[in-house]
Design an enzyme around this catalytic site. Structure first.
Site, PDB file in Angstrom:
ATOM      1  N   LYS A  36      -2.492   5.597 -11.216  1.00 35.83           N
ATOM      2  CA  LYS A  36      -3.620   6.002 -10.370  1.00 35.83           C
ATOM      3  C   LYS A  36      -3.352   7.370  -9.744  1.00 35.83           C
ATOM      4  O   LYS A  36      -2.204   7.833  -9.752  1.00 35.83           O
ATOM      5  CB  LYS A  36      -3.828   4.949  -9.292  1.00 35.83           C
ATOM      6  CG  LYS A  36      -2.595   4.762  -8.445  1.00 35.83           C
ATOM      7  CD  LYS A  36      -2.448   3.331  -7.977  1.00 35.83           C
ATOM      8  CE  LYS A  36      -1.315   3.281  -6.964  1.00 35.83           C
ATOM      9  NZ  LYS A  36      -0.817   1.950  -6.732  1.00 35.83           N
ATOM     10  N   ARG A 134      -5.109  -7.052   2.254  1.00 35.91           N
ATOM     11  CA  ARG A 134      -6.096  -6.067   1.850  1.00 35.91           C
ATOM     12  C   ARG A 134      -7.015  -6.852   0.916  1.00 35.91           C
ATOM     13  O   ARG A 134      -7.321  -7.993   1.230  1.00 35.91           O
ATOM     14  CB  ARG A 134      -5.338  -4.930   1.129  1.00 35.91           C
ATOM     15  CG  ARG A 134      -5.892  -3.562   1.321  1.00 35.91           C
ATOM     16  CD  ARG A 134      -4.918  -2.508   0.807  1.00 35.91           C
ATOM     17  NE  ARG A 134      -4.506  -2.743  -0.583  1.00 35.91           N
ATOM     18  CZ  ARG A 134      -3.624  -1.995  -1.239  1.00 35.91           C
ATOM     19  NH1 ARG A 134      -3.063  -0.972  -0.653  1.00 35.91           N
ATOM     20  NH2 ARG A 134      -3.300  -2.260  -2.492  1.00 35.91           N
ATOM     21  N   TYR A 260      -0.652  33.975  10.278  1.00 32.43           N
ATOM     22  CA  TYR A 260      -1.681  33.546  11.229  1.00 32.43           C
ATOM     23  C   TYR A 260      -1.061  33.009  12.516  1.00 32.43           C
ATOM     24  O   TYR A 260      -0.172  32.151  12.478  1.00 32.43           O
ATOM     25  CB  TYR A 260      -2.523  32.416  10.624  1.00 32.43           C
ATOM     26  CG  TYR A 260      -3.468  32.842   9.525  1.00 32.43           C
ATOM     27  CD1 TYR A 260      -4.364  33.892   9.702  1.00 32.43           C
ATOM     28  CD2 TYR A 260      -3.478  32.162   8.299  1.00 32.43           C
ATOM     29  CE1 TYR A 260      -5.232  34.264   8.681  1.00 32.43           C
ATOM     30  CE2 TYR A 260      -4.353  32.529   7.286  1.00 32.43           C
ATOM     31  CZ  TYR A 260      -5.227  33.585   7.485  1.00 32.43           C
ATOM     32  OH  TYR A 260      -6.085  33.934   6.493  1.00 32.43           O
ATOM     33  N   MET A 308      -3.938  29.045   3.269  1.00 32.79           N
ATOM     34  CA  MET A 308      -4.562  28.256   2.200  1.00 32.79           C
ATOM     35  C   MET A 308      -3.956  28.572   0.838  1.00 32.79           C
ATOM     36  O   MET A 308      -3.732  27.682   0.022  1.00 32.79           O
ATOM     37  CB  MET A 308      -6.077  28.502   2.187  1.00 32.79           C
ATOM     38  CG  MET A 308      -6.829  27.553   1.277  1.00 32.79           C
ATOM     39  SD  MET A 308      -8.581  27.913   1.177  1.00 32.79           S
ATOM     40  CE  MET A 308      -9.160  27.411   2.774  1.00 32.79           C
TER      41      MET A 308
HETATM   42  C1  LIG Z   1       0.378   1.539  -6.743  1.00 34.19           C
HETATM   43  C2  LIG Z   1       0.589   0.131  -7.046  1.00 34.19           C
HETATM   44  C3  LIG Z   1       1.791  -0.297  -7.630  1.00 34.19           C
HETATM   45  C4  LIG Z   1       2.964   0.618  -7.849  1.00 34.19           C
HETATM   46  O1  LIG Z   1       3.690   0.761  -6.662  1.00 34.19           O
HETATM   47  P1  LIG Z   1       5.073   1.593  -6.602  1.00 34.19           P
HETATM   48  O2  LIG Z   1       5.534   1.411  -5.222  1.00 34.19           O
HETATM   49  O3  LIG Z   1       4.704   3.002  -6.920  1.00 34.19           O
HETATM   50  O4  LIG Z   1       5.963   1.016  -7.620  1.00 34.19           O
HETATM   51  C5  LIG Z   1       1.885  -1.626  -7.991  1.00 34.19           C
HETATM   52  N1  LIG Z   1       0.868  -2.485  -7.772  1.00 34.19           N
HETATM   53  C6  LIG Z   1      -0.293  -2.104  -7.182  1.00 34.19           C
HETATM   54  C7  LIG Z   1      -1.364  -3.095  -6.941  1.00 34.19           C
HETATM   55  C8  LIG Z   1      -0.468  -0.787  -6.793  1.00 34.19           C
HETATM   56  O5  LIG Z   1      -1.594  -0.412  -6.205  1.00 34.19           O
END
Ligand SMILES: *Cc1c(COP(=O)(O)O)cnc(C)c1O
Length: 387
Positions: A36, A134, A260, A308
């Protein structure tokens, strides 16, 4: 040619090595690689391709858009969308052959409604909340959702999973408690022929693997860990560097304000170099007067407020020339600036720093393997000329 003089360099050989080491460590447990947020800033398509080549079993993304991007770039692996979905996304999720997470009876009904009279089936993973609080159904509720899922003709249940709350601590007893809850739930429902998965990187290292049918190590796959690794994983290493080039050099007299707001004043006549990177690239402004860079194998402090698109470095009597390579994260000579140092200075975690580098910063992939391929193509070209 690079279109921007600041870039992220990914050592693909090291990445592939990490994947192989983890694969050996977990086999026969399956490997789901979370990619992700642009593969933690490493570049989602290239990382997915390398992972596919190395025989990773699954990819995980956060959203439908990330899944579509992978499908449009010849990624054929099973892909799990981790986040929760919205009803207008259901048809695209199934059309793009993306597996997705379900954690309420309400969402099961939505899927069934949308897929009525459609030629598609949905492939889903049931998300159980064992303590992160969550998205996820509590074990008590998850049981009836499970029954609903396995009896649906339009849905195929591929997995059941949960996620750890103390995600960056491999030894936290709460992870063991979550693991126990998860295991009890699975034993209770007697689920068969589906994938159970709960571990992220830290969980993979610490929790017993024999029961887990899949693990989801993200950060560790990119070679990053803040805890001691088992011997067989010690060669895992970071594959991420942030680099730029010196763009300007000037001598500044004693007592002059820099940048700045003049947050830094020179204490003597000194040499100030400008580097074309700023918070607009994702290099955090919090590093103003705190961070450092490597030039010609030496570490120098960032002085003044980071703007920036540029920042300034005080090299004192040091030597630097326009076009010299600058390392902001990674190694140069025998010096290193780690992502963990940077995260600590910004009072955050490495994940957030990695995700911050945006599309203005090109990703360059280095691999000795592909360099060899490149040479072979060149040779072919030359020999056909000779004929
Ligand atoms: C991001 C994520 C992981 C990976 O976590 P790491 O700490 O980077 O190994 C595993 N499971 C879920 C549901 C995640 O969102």
């Amino acid at each position: 040619m690079i279109a921007h003089p600041t870039w992220v360099e990914i050592n693909l050989d090291q990445f592939r090595k990490n994947i192989r080491l983890i694969k050996n460590f977990i086999t026969p447990t399956k490997y789901c690689l979370p990619i992700k947020s642009n593969a933690y800033g490493h570049g989602i398509c290239e990382i997915a391709k390398a992972a596919q080549d190395e025989g990773v079993d699954y990819l995980a993304v956060a959203s439908l858009s990330e899944g579509i991007k992978l499908r449009e770039n010849q990624i054929h692996l099973p892909i799990l969308v981790l986040g929760s979905f919205h009803q207008e996304q259901i048809l695209d999720l199934v059309r793009y052959n993306l597996e997705f997470s379900i954690s309420s009876a309400f969402k099961v009904n939505l899927v069934e409604e949308k897929l009525k009279n459609q030629p598609y089936k949905a492939f889903v993973h049931l998300k159980v909340d064992t303590g992160l609080r969550r998205v996820g159904a509590r074990p008590e509720t998850a049981e009836s959702i499970y029954e609903k899922l396995i009896s649906s003709p339009l849905i195929e249940l591929k997995g059941i999973y949960s996620h750890l709350a103390h995600a960056d601590n491999p030894n936290h007893s709460y992870s063991e408690y979550q693991f126990y809850l998860f295991k009890s739930f699975l034993e209770k429902i007697k689920a068969k022929n589906i994938l159970f998965h709960i571990s992220n990187s830290a969980g993979m290292v610490h929790l017993p693997l024999d029961f887990q049918q899949m693990v989801r190590p993200g950060l560790l796959s990119f070679g990053l860990s803040s805890y001691k690794l088992p011997v067989s994983l010690r060669e895992i290493g970071s594959c991420f560097s942030l680099k730029s080039k010196v763009s300007y050099f000037k001598v500044v007299e004693e007592g002059q304000g820099i940048g700045y707001g003049h947050t830094y004043y020179t204490s003597k006549q000194t040499r100030i170099v400008t580097i074309p990177i700023g918070y607009g690239d994702g290099y955090r402004r919090a590093l103003s007067n705190k961070g450092s860079v490597l030039i010609r194998g030496k570490k120098y402090p960032i002085v003044g407020t980071i703007s920036m698109d540029q920042l300034t470095v005080d090299i004192g009597n040091g030597e630097a020339y326009v076009d010299d390579e600058v390392v902001l994260i990674g190694k140069q000579g025998d010096q290193e600036i780690t992502l963990f140092e940077i995260a600590q200075l910004c009072d955050t975690i490495p994940y957030e720093i990695l995700c911050g580098f945006n599309e203005r910063v090109p990703r360059l992939y280095k691999s000795n393997l592909s360099n060899t391929n490149y040479n072979i193509t060149e040779l072919k070209h030359v020999s056909s000329h000779n004929i």
